[in-house]
Scaffold this motif. Structure first.
Motif, PDB file in Angstrom:
ATOM      1  N   UNK A  46     -10.136 -14.806   6.613  1.00  0.00           N
ATOM      2  CA  UNK A  46     -10.162 -14.586   5.166  1.00  0.00           C
ATOM      3  C   UNK A  46     -11.476 -13.962   4.724  1.00  0.00           C
ATOM      4  N   UNK A  47     -12.577 -14.310   5.375  1.00  0.00           N
ATOM      5  CA  UNK A  47     -13.869 -13.682   5.063  1.00  0.00           C
ATOM      6  C   UNK A  47     -13.778 -12.179   5.254  1.00  0.00           C
ATOM      7  N   UNK A  48     -13.167 -11.755   6.353  1.00  0.00           N
ATOM      8  CA  UNK A  48     -13.027 -10.327   6.619  1.00  0.00           C
ATOM      9  C   UNK A  48     -12.146  -9.661   5.565  1.00  0.00           C
ATOM     10  N   UNK A  49     -11.030 -10.289   5.210  1.00  0.00           N
ATOM     11  CA  UNK A  49     -10.141  -9.701   4.212  1.00  0.00           C
ATOM     12  C   UNK A  49     -10.819  -9.624   2.849  1.00  0.00           C
ATOM     13  N   UNK A  50     -11.625 -10.612   2.509  1.00  0.00           N
ATOM     14  CA  UNK A  50     -12.356 -10.563   1.242  1.00  0.00           C
ATOM     15  C   UNK A  50     -13.320  -9.379   1.216  1.00  0.00           C
ATOM     16  N   UNK A  51     -13.887  -9.047   2.363  1.00  0.00           N
ATOM     17  CA  UNK A  51     -14.767  -7.875   2.425  1.00  0.00           C
ATOM     18  C   UNK A  51     -13.989  -6.599   2.160  1.00  0.00           C
ATOM     19  N   UNK A  52     -12.759  -6.512   2.683  1.00  0.00           N
ATOM     20  CA  UNK A  52     -11.949  -5.326   2.458  1.00  0.00           C
ATOM     21  C   UNK A  52     -11.689  -5.110   0.969  1.00  0.00           C
ATOM     22  N   UNK A  53     -11.470  -6.191   0.237  1.00  0.00           N
ATOM     23  CA  UNK A  53     -11.209  -6.093  -1.194  1.00  0.00           C
ATOM     24  C   UNK A  53     -12.489  -6.026  -2.022  1.00  0.00           C
ATOM     25  N   UNK A  54     -13.653  -6.077  -1.376  1.00  0.00           N
ATOM     26  CA  UNK A  54     -14.914  -5.987  -2.106  1.00  0.00           C
ATOM     27  C   UNK A  54     -15.314  -7.266  -2.807  1.00  0.00           C
TER      28      UNK A  54
END
Length: 320
Positions: A46-54
């Protein structure tokens, strides 16, 4: 196929005090594929996905979506990107259709037939006038997919889309993702379920405590998986274990018996040995699938069994 990757992450690191959530993660997702981000809770998915969404920024490393980065392009990174982190949220007192209309308005609005189209894709046409507060959890998940599709995206990002669903809901969500992928969309989804990822994804990154345990295709991962394990319970497990080892088979202990790795022929011969030795067979069944066994070996090593070395192509996802 475009030479520009849908997602190109290199050496991403993120820390929170003494906790390292991501430790030099690199992930490449090609356009047009279904990519799985797999790992247990707390692995960093989820940390990685949050980075994708900024929603959060890395402490170091680079991240590009269709060749755009947050540092250089700002919110334009999200052009052609849609999805949800954890579970999608809606106004429970409004209908499914009205929720979609409001969300579409934030993007400048869409034609009414686009709302009709996405409701049909997720099989909610018959319930579109009902209040979302009366939807099942699976219906709300599908409405979240519809909300993502309103933007007509090139990349869909889903965080544990089948989490919390009953078996029928899981089946429907898998079928929906497959239909979306067949239309040419790039899909990146996270999961802690090896079976889910195996059935849906082309390529996968397996994460463990903020690091990468494996990059590559499902096909390549399957080739490196151990033999199928069978659960065997008898009246004398100690004597049975000796028979297993005499045949040169790998054996481990479960909560109520033994887990024996071997072909069906090996197991057939072992059962003959067990019965011939006068030991009563109390139970026989399949244990975890080979890929599930490998997943647990990669993500939950024990002190006396370190993480296994497996082949990890450095160009995972970029070859398609």
């Amino acid at each position: 196929m475009s030479e520009v990757l849908a997602v190109n992450a290199a050496d991403l690191t993120k820390t929170y005090g003494t906790l390292t959530a991501l430790n030099r993660i690199s992930i490449k997702v090609a356009e047009g594929e279904v990519y799985g981000l797999l790992g247990p809770n707390g692995a960093g998915k989820t940390t990685f996905l949050r980075m994708l969404f900024g929603l959060i920024r890395p402490d170091s490393g680079t991240l590009e979506v269709f060749g755009r980065s947050w540092d250089k392009h700002g919110v334009a990174v999200l052009e052609g990107v849609a999805g949800f982190i954890e579970s999608p949220k809606f106004y429970p007192g409004l209908s499914g259709r009205r929720n979609l209309q409001l969300l579409a308005g934030f993007d400048g609005g869409v034609a009414p037939d686009r709302i009709d189209e996405v409701l049909d894709i997720v099989d909610l046409t018959d319930r579109q006038r009902d209040k979302v507060g009366g939807y099942s959890f699976g219906m709300r998940q599908r409405l979240g997919v519809a909300a993502s599709l309103v933007r007509d995206p090139r990349l869909l990002i889903f965080d544990e889309p089948a989490n919390g669903l009953d078996p029928a809901g899981i089946r429907d969500m898998r079928a929906l993702v497959k239909r979306l992928a067949s239309s040419g969309l790039t899909v990146l989804l996270s999961s802690h379920d090896m079976g889910e990822v195996e059935q849906i994804c082309d390529d996968v990154t397996i994460m463990r405590t903020g690091t990468v345990a494996y990059h590559g295709s499902i096909a390549a991962l399957r080739e490196q998986a151990p033999a199928q394990a069978h659960r065997i319970t008898t009246t004398d497990d100690a004597a049975t274990e000796k028979l297993v080892r005499a045949r040169g088979l790998e054996v481990g202990h479960t909560g109520d018996g033994l887990a024996v790795h071997g072909s069906h022929g090996d197991i057939d011969a072992l059962i003959t040995d067990i019965v011939g030795a006068g030991i009563a067979l109390r139970g026989l069944g399949l244990d975890k699938t080979p890929l599930e066994s490998l997943f647990f070996m990669l993500t939950e090593p024990t002190p006396d069994a370190p993480t296994p070395e497996i082949d990890t192509p450095v160009t995972s996802g970029a070859h398609r």
